[in-house]
Design a protein around this motif. Structure first.
Motif, PDB file in Angstrom:
ATOM      1  N   ASP A 193       7.205  -1.572   5.316  1.00  0.00           N
ATOM      2  CA  ASP A 193       6.850  -0.606   6.891  1.00  0.00           C
ATOM      3  C   ASP A 193       5.867  -1.763   7.146  1.00  0.00           C
ATOM      4  O   ASP A 193       4.823  -1.783   6.635  1.00  0.00           O
ATOM      5  N   ASP A 228       9.977   4.662   8.586  1.00  0.00           N
ATOM      6  CA  ASP A 228       9.192   4.511   9.316  1.00  0.00           C
ATOM      7  C   ASP A 228       9.167   2.846   8.147  1.00  0.00           C
ATOM      8  O   ASP A 228       8.299   2.040   8.098  1.00  0.00           O
ATOM      9  N   ASP A 229      10.492   3.053   7.496  1.00  0.00           N
ATOM     10  CA  ASP A 229      11.536   1.567   6.542  1.00  0.00           C
ATOM     11  C   ASP A 229      11.983   1.260   6.891  1.00  0.00           C
ATOM     12  O   ASP A 229      13.102   1.484   7.540  1.00  0.00           O
ATOM     13  N   ASP A 249      12.348   6.927   2.280  1.00  0.00           N
ATOM     14  CA  ASP A 249      11.075   7.912   2.250  1.00  0.00           C
ATOM     15  C   ASP A 249      10.216   8.526   2.062  1.00  0.00           C
ATOM     16  O   ASP A 249      10.174  10.023   1.661  1.00  0.00           O
ATOM     17  N   LYS A 250       8.838   8.220   2.633  1.00  0.00           N
ATOM     18  CA  LYS A 250       7.849   9.755   1.581  1.00  0.00           C
ATOM     19  C   LYS A 250       7.962  10.235   0.339  1.00  0.00           C
ATOM     20  O   LYS A 250       8.416  10.702   0.040  1.00  0.00           O
ATOM     21  N   ASP A 257       7.815   3.700  -0.623  1.00  0.00           N
ATOM     22  CA  ASP A 257       9.076   4.148  -0.454  1.00  0.00           C
ATOM     23  C   ASP A 257      10.647   3.015  -1.177  1.00  0.00           C
ATOM     24  O   ASP A 257      10.143   2.366  -0.671  1.00  0.00           O
TER      25      ASP A 257
END
Ligand code: F6R
Ligand code: MG
Ligand code: MG
Length: 364
Positions: free
Chosen positions: A11, A52-53, A131-132, A232
């Motif tokens: 990220d 967002d990665d 993600d997350k 993530d």
């Protein structure tokens, strides 16, 4: 010739907030990898994102943990972080924990999953990117894929799968690993991997020792000693003829199982399988998402990707993930939506306890 598949992610800045990826960062990574391909450093590549990665999927012949490949990825993340800073993207450079590269990106912020394989005449693989959430998120699907005959029919029907698999399990807190045979040690295995915040499946092997799957197991919070963002995870799974079928691999994601790491790295939520165009974490910065890109690997070339969750067959799972989201969000700051105490140690919780410590009084 042996082929190495390296998936290295970081990220380096979100757009908008922590929800997604700006196309300029992907374009930058594509240009850099195109150049590396021209120079013969890598055979092929694909640039993807999950939330967002930024995900660099690369093939080469240099083996795993190769300094040149890691440096290539590291320099792209550094350049990307500079670009992200210039653009004022959110959390620019978040996963770049050091200024100097020291031969391997492990422990420096980025997540890594790599495998070196002897290609079969046809080599289908699926690359998963989430993600997350955190590395333990793969424990459930990896067990379903390689250990559960209710998921993977081949474990019963296909003589090549019938012997089972070996799971390499990492103790993320102690930094040690154990190899366990399944089905022989299934109950002991489940005793460990059910504790997803402590143990993560790192690799899965066939009983003949051939690699079947590998996952990233870096935990940023443990690397940096304080909460600096999440970890993530990514993983690579081989499919067909001697491995589970592509459909058996994807089937393991049909539950929308609960994973840790949503909003501020501090909440449990359902893992929603989505296509890459839907890999944007919106509601309460989520819910946690997973993207699956399928490739046929031929002489190191990546034929693909096929966006595997871009399929109405997963609509019901997505609907379930949304129902669970709606339900569990009502819990607000209450467990089990919020993570347990031990996992909250990098948040404001310790300072709240510190503030209140003298106000506790004895009770009989
Ligand atoms: C980050 C993430 C987000 C952030 C949240 C607060 O990957 O999952 O949920 O934790 O948006 O972010 P900050 O503290 O950067 O404002
Ligand atoms: Mg972020
Ligand atoms: Mg992320």
């Amino acid at each position: 010739m042996k082929t190495t598949i390296s998936v290295i992610k970081a990220d380096i800045g979100g757009y908008v907030g922590h929800s997604g990826m700006h196309p300029a960062l992907m374009a930058l990574a594509e240009d850099e990898l195109e150049e590396a391909k021209k120079q013969g450093k890598i055979i092929d590549f694909f640039v993807a994102h999950a939330g967002d990665d930024l995900e660099l999927i690369m093939t080469h012949t240099k083996g795993v943990d190769n300094a040149e490949i890691h440096e290539l990825a590291w320099n792209i993340f550094k350049k990307g972080a500079d670009k992200a800073k210039e653009m004022g993207l959110y959390g620019a450079g978040q996963d770049i924990l050091s200024d100097a590269f020291s031969g391997n990106v492990k422990g420096m912020g980025p997540g890594v999953a790599e495998m070196e394989i002897e290609e079969r005449p046809s080599e289908p693989i699926v690359v998963f990117m989430a993600d997350k959430t955190s590395p333990g998120a793969w424990n459930y699907p990896l067990f379903k894929i390689f250990g559960d005959p209710f998921n993977t029919a081949g474990l019963i029907i296909d003589p090549k799968l019938h012997d089972g698999f070996i799971f390499e399990v990492l103790d993320m807190k102690e930094g040690k690993a154990i190899k366990m045979r399944c089905p022989e040690e299934m109950y002991d295995l489940l005793a460990l991997i059910g504790a997803v915040e402590h143990y993560a499946i790192k690799n899965v092997y066939r009983k003949d020792g051939i690699i079947a799957a590998t996952a990233s197991t870096q935990r940023l919070s443990y690397i940096a000693g304080k909460y600096v963002g999440k970890d993530d995870p990514v993983m690579i799974v081989r499919a067909q003829s001697g491995f589970p079928a592509v459909g058996e691999i994807l089937e393991a994601f049909s539950l929308a199982h609960m994973v840790a790491g949503w909003m501020r790295g501090s909440h449990w939520g359902p893992l929603m399988p989505v296509s890459m165009k839907d890999a944007n974490c919106t509601r309460f910065d989520g819910p946690p998402r997973v993207v699956a890109l399928g490739f046929q690997v031929k002489d190191g070339k990546l034929i693909g990707p096929k966006d595997m969750f871009d399929d109405p067959a997963f609509d019901l799972t997505r609907k379930r993930a949304q129902d669970i989201t709606d339900y569990i969000r009502r819990m607000g700051p209450f467990e089990p939506h919020r993570l347990g105490l031990e996992e909250m140690e990098y948040t404001t919780l310790p300072s709240v306890l510190e503030k209140l410590k003298d106000r506790f009084f004895k009770v009989d």
